[in-house]
Scaffold this motif. Sequence first.
Motif, short mmCIF file in Angstrom:
data_model
loop_
_atom_site.label_atom_id
_atom_site.label_comp_id
_atom_site.label_asym_id
_atom_site.label_seq_id
_atom_site.Cartn_x
_atom_site.Cartn_y
_atom_site.Cartn_z
N PHE A 1 0.86 -1.18 0.00
CA PHE A 1 0.00 0.00 0.00
C PHE A 1 0.90 1.23 0.00
O PHE A 1 1.63 1.48 0.96
CB PHE A 1 -0.90 0.00 1.24
CG PHE A 1 -1.88 1.13 1.31
CD1 PHE A 1 -3.08 1.09 0.63
CD2 PHE A 1 -1.61 2.27 2.09
CE1 PHE A 1 -3.99 2.13 0.70
CE2 PHE A 1 -2.52 3.31 2.17
CZ PHE A 1 -3.72 3.24 1.47
N ASP A 2 0.89 1.96 -1.12
CA ASP A 2 1.74 3.15 -1.25
C ASP A 2 1.14 4.28 -0.41
O ASP A 2 0.31 5.05 -0.89
CB ASP A 2 1.85 3.55 -2.72
CG ASP A 2 2.94 4.59 -2.96
OD1 ASP A 2 3.20 5.41 -2.05
OD2 ASP A 2 3.53 4.59 -4.06
N ILE B 1 -9.26 2.47 2.87
CA ILE B 1 -9.15 1.49 1.78
C ILE B 1 -8.33 0.30 2.24
O ILE B 1 -8.70 -0.87 2.04
CB ILE B 1 -8.51 2.13 0.53
CG1 ILE B 1 -9.42 3.24 -0.04
CG2 ILE B 1 -8.21 1.07 -0.53
CD1 ILE B 1 -8.77 4.01 -1.18
N LEU B 2 -7.18 0.59 2.88
CA LEU B 2 -6.32 -0.49 3.36
C LEU B 2 -6.98 -1.26 4.50
O LEU B 2 -6.93 -2.50 4.53
CB LEU B 2 -4.99 0.09 3.83
CG LEU B 2 -3.99 -0.92 4.44
CD1 LEU B 2 -3.64 -2.00 3.43
CD2 LEU B 2 -2.73 -0.21 4.92
N LYS C 1 1.47 7.99 -1.71
CA LYS C 1 0.68 8.24 -2.92
C LYS C 1 -0.81 8.27 -2.61
O LYS C 1 -1.53 9.18 -3.04
CB LYS C 1 0.97 7.15 -3.96
CG LYS C 1 0.14 7.30 -5.23
CD LYS C 1 0.40 6.15 -6.19
CE LYS C 1 -0.50 6.24 -7.42
NZ LYS C 1 -0.29 5.09 -8.34
N GLU C 2 -1.27 7.29 -1.84
CA GLU C 2 -2.69 7.19 -1.55
C GLU C 2 -3.18 8.35 -0.69
O GLU C 2 -4.33 8.80 -0.83
CB GLU C 2 -3.00 5.87 -0.85
CG GLU C 2 -2.75 4.63 -1.70
CD GLU C 2 -3.73 4.52 -2.86
OE1 GLU C 2 -4.80 5.14 -2.80
OE2 GLU C 2 -3.42 3.79 -3.82
N CYS C 3 -2.33 8.83 0.20
CA CYS C 3 -2.77 9.88 1.15
C CYS C 3 -2.23 11.25 0.79
O CYS C 3 -2.29 12.17 1.62
CB CYS C 3 -2.32 9.51 2.56
SG CYS C 3 -2.97 7.92 3.13
N ARG D 1 -5.39 13.45 1.74
CA ARG D 1 -6.52 12.51 1.58
C ARG D 1 -6.36 11.35 2.56
O ARG D 1 -6.25 10.19 2.17
CB ARG D 1 -6.57 12.02 0.13
CG ARG D 1 -6.85 13.11 -0.89
CD ARG D 1 -6.85 12.55 -2.30
NE ARG D 1 -5.56 11.97 -2.65
CZ ARG D 1 -5.31 11.31 -3.78
NH1 ARG D 1 -6.29 11.13 -4.65
NH2 ARG D 1 -4.11 10.82 -4.03
N ARG E 1 -8.38 7.96 2.79
CA ARG E 1 -8.08 6.82 1.94
C ARG E 1 -7.39 5.68 2.68
O ARG E 1 -7.24 4.57 2.14
CB ARG E 1 -7.24 7.27 0.74
CG ARG E 1 -8.00 8.20 -0.21
CD ARG E 1 -7.16 8.61 -1.40
NE ARG E 1 -6.78 7.48 -2.23
CZ ARG E 1 -7.54 6.92 -3.15
NH1 ARG E 1 -8.77 7.37 -3.35
NH2 ARG E 1 -7.09 5.90 -3.87
#
Length: 490
Positions: A235-236, A251-252, A239-241, A245, A248
Amino acid sequence: MLHLTDIQLQDNKVFLSMLSHVLSVDGFYFSTTYDLTHTLQRLANTSPEFQEMSLLERADPRFVWNGHLLREFAAQPEIHRFATPVMHGFITMHSCSINGKCFDWLLVSRRSCFRAGVRYYVRGIDSEGHAANFVETEQIVHYKGSKASFVQTRGSIPFFWSQRPNLKYKPKPQISKSVNHMDGFQRHFDSQIISYGKQMIVNLVNQKGSEKPLEQTFAKMVNSMANGMVKYIAFDFHKECSRMRWDRLQILVDQLAEQQDEFSYFLVDSDGKIVTQQEGIFRSNCMDCLDRTNVIQSLLARRSLQAQLQRLGVLHVGQRIEEQADFEKIYKNAWADNANACAKQYAGTGALKTDYTRTGKRTQWGLIMDGWNSLVRYYKNNFSDGFRQDAIDLFLGNYSVDEVEPASPLHVKKDWKFLALPIIMVVAFSMCIICLLMAGDTWTETLAYVLFWGSASFGTFAIILYNGGSSDAVHISKYLGVEALIMELL
């Protein structure tokens, strides 16, 4: 002491100061009646003979930081009662109340003394499979005689790699090409499976840039091992947050929900009967196994706690922990304090991103504090962590002082360039103050301006004095990796 030479007496003072330095770090705990080195589940599954052992005999050697100092006691059973194991990490205990029902909530983090050290100097694993910055974190609930716990681990990416400090903000990781990675990798997970059962790896490193090869190698090695007890998810985090954000992260959590329900948690009722056992564990990591890792662990621990409190009857059906304002504040602050403790012990500063852990959102002040902590880490990693690493190795017995040794390793002539460091730092600090006065109107512009040009000024003087390098500020800032710092903070 009378037989020592003058030089040895001076060396002895330095060695004593190194030991004092290690002991001055917060987070050493001991108990004369309770075994702090084992989880509730491990203690519940032991034999009567084990329960009769002294604390020194029964302690988990991974978490006994004074094991080297107690080695002579260990050889003499008649004096074991005088030997008290000391754990390093973090412990917090709170008496809490939800719906008028009082319970005790504890958080315990145990740092391994195997492959112990500081950020950048100790990465990856050793030949025995011990991972750097390995921490076992246990969340415990006591309610009316019943006890519940949920255990997670964190640890450096478990193969042979390094990231030696070189004045850059984020040195490029180097994966060793001269060793068989699978031997140490296999040993690491064999021991983890014996200790905890099934393994769910949660890898939070970036999937691009300098961290990408580490993620790819980790995934490849898990696939090559082909062990059904070990699963892997990447889980990057950054990048995801990115761009605040943080929602997100759910999601994980959702991706891991089914696995978490399968692993369950440990629960023993007031009669001492084991109701459920934890069948597996989440092994989380980022690069340092500090900031990103702690955020994810706190979210998984909350989900487990939700199920535990409902089963114990503390929470009503449909109630959520997030709705209990008083307890939620205690919970978030405790996990943020845990992050700070682990970060100070490994990286030398408080953790990053604790504003999110404490409040559930990113704040401007949190970003500024993260910037400050990052700069302090930069200084310590490059200029003072060598002493900290040597002190830890001396304390743990990885280096033993030999009085017949003709020359002490303390007597290594220092290069003149190190003597110029105070001047460099004064100039750099002055440039940062000037940058603050000249920065843009918004806080983001101010932060970027200070980090970019302040670090560039430091880099300019550092490279000139250390390497005779270019004085071009933009070139130096790129060399130092300041852009990576700004991206990480934002």
